[in-house]
Enzyme design. Structure first.
Site, PDB file in Angstrom:
ATOM      1  N   ASN A 154      19.873  48.168   4.640  1.00  0.00           N
ATOM      2  CA  ASN A 154      18.569  48.453   5.255  1.00  0.00           C
ATOM      3  C   ASN A 154      18.370  49.956   5.146  1.00  0.00           C
ATOM      4  O   ASN A 154      18.993  50.723   5.869  1.00  0.00           O
ATOM      5  CB  ASN A 154      18.571  48.003   6.724  1.00  0.00           C
ATOM      6  N   LYS A 180      15.831  51.665   5.954  1.00  0.00           N
ATOM      7  CA  LYS A 180      14.945  52.237   6.983  1.00  0.00           C
ATOM      8  C   LYS A 180      13.919  53.147   6.276  1.00  0.00           C
ATOM      9  O   LYS A 180      13.522  52.834   5.159  1.00  0.00           O
ATOM     10  CB  LYS A 180      15.775  52.961   8.042  1.00  0.00           C
ATOM     11  N   HIS A 208      13.845  43.977  13.845  1.00  0.00           N
ATOM     12  CA  HIS A 208      14.870  45.029  13.945  1.00  0.00           C
ATOM     13  C   HIS A 208      14.684  45.767  15.268  1.00  0.00           C
ATOM     14  O   HIS A 208      13.563  45.957  15.731  1.00  0.00           O
ATOM     15  CB  HIS A 208      14.757  45.999  12.770  1.00  0.00           C
ATOM     16  N   GLU A 232      14.770  48.770  16.024  1.00  0.00           N
ATOM     17  CA  GLU A 232      13.893  49.956  15.964  1.00  0.00           C
ATOM     18  C   GLU A 232      12.428  49.552  16.040  1.00  0.00           C
ATOM     19  O   GLU A 232      11.601  50.273  16.600  1.00  0.00           O
ATOM     20  CB  GLU A 232      14.202  50.764  14.692  1.00  0.00           C
ATOM     21  N   GLU A 238      22.974  42.788  15.724  1.00  0.00           N
ATOM     22  CA  GLU A 238      23.068  44.251  15.685  1.00  0.00           C
ATOM     23  C   GLU A 238      23.016  44.807  17.107  1.00  0.00           C
ATOM     24  O   GLU A 238      21.916  45.006  17.653  1.00  0.00           O
ATOM     25  CB  GLU A 238      21.898  44.832  14.884  1.00  0.00           C
ATOM     26  N   GLY A 265      23.584  53.418  14.069  1.00  0.00           N
ATOM     27  CA  GLY A 265      23.434  54.839  13.745  1.00  0.00           C
ATOM     28  C   GLY A 265      24.215  55.749  14.673  1.00  0.00           C
ATOM     29  O   GLY A 265      24.001  56.962  14.682  1.00  0.00           O
TER      30      GLY A 265
END
Ligand code: 13P
Length: 248
Positions: free
Chosen positions: A9, A11, A94, A96, A166, A172
């Protein structure tokens, strides 16, 4: 038999020129493997990657989609638009997007339904935040996200969904869930799928782990019984690291 599936991914990283360069590099490293691989890239890089990876077996995915087919939805991209480019996968939900762009269990469900009308396979992301884990609620939260996302989806459709566990606290941050923690949560997702559908269906669904996966920890994670793959953020930006993870 579940075929291991490792997806990157990206991003909001890489321009078209950088994406093309990555693809050329990855192709020189990508050989015979029993692992399925894909890169989920920003919308503007998808066409380039579909062209660059044609005939290699490496799939291409988007990172988001809107559930309406067309209309006055400025800035959105629809499922038919992704289909036309020829993408294989699309990430949905996701953390985010849940955190910064108001993605909810309801929109995740609508997006899954829209994708499942086509050949594009959704990669559904679920995961708890640190406070929920500290409160001992991680299983309840993740199982609830899976149930809400798959509401009204048939067993046959569900088998085409890839689920990525996740934990938000591991994304991160360099802080990986231990292989045991990740395995336990993927097992919890499979139990939920068993309740929603049946054993056989739950047994066929691919469940990935995501959160600070790197070449150094990929083998231990991939060796866990309930974990069938990985969704890789940072380490997928480097073709050598991504290729090492694929060859775990
Ligand atoms: P990192 O691998 O950078 O922690 O990101 C994980 C992720 O969010 C993949 O979707």
């Amino acid at each position: 038999m579940r075929i291991p599936f490792i997806a990157g991914n990206w991003k909001m990283y890489k321009t078209t020129a950088e994406a093309h360069h990555f693809a050329e590099e990855l192709k020189t490293m990508y050989g015979e493997t029993d692992v399925r691989a894909a890169i989920c890239a920003p919308f503007t890089q998808l066409e380039t990657l579909v062209r660059d990876f044609a005939g290699t077996g490496i799939g291409v995915g988007a990172q988001n989609v809107y559930f309406e087919k067309e209309g006055a939805f400025t800035g959105e991209i629809s499922v038919p638009m992704l289909e036309e480019i020829g993408v294989d996968y699309c990430i949905v939900g996701h953390s985010e997007r849940r955190q910064y762009f108001n993605e909810t269990d309801e929109t995740v469900n609508r997006k899954l339904k829209a994708l499942l009308e086509t050949k594009i396979r959704p990669i559904l992301c679920v995961g708890e935040v640190l406070e929920q884990r500290d409160a001992g609620k991680e299983k309840e939260v993740v199982s609830g996200q899976v149930r809400a996302a798959l509401e009204g989806i048939t067993a046959e459709q569900a088998e085409r969904v890839v689920i990525a566990y996740e934990p938000v606290w591991a994304i991160g941050t360099g802080k990986t869930a231990t292989p045991q923690q990740a395995n336990e949560m993927c097992g919890c997702i499979r139990d939920t799928l068993e309740e929603l559908f049946d054993d056989a269906v739950a047994d066929r669904i691919i469940i990935q782990y995501g959160g600070s996966v790197k070449p150094e920890n990929a083998t231990d994670i991939m060796n866990m019984e309930e974990i069938d793959g990985a969704l890789v953020g940072g380490a997928s930006l480097d073709p050598a690291k991504f290729s090492e993870i694929i060859n775990f």
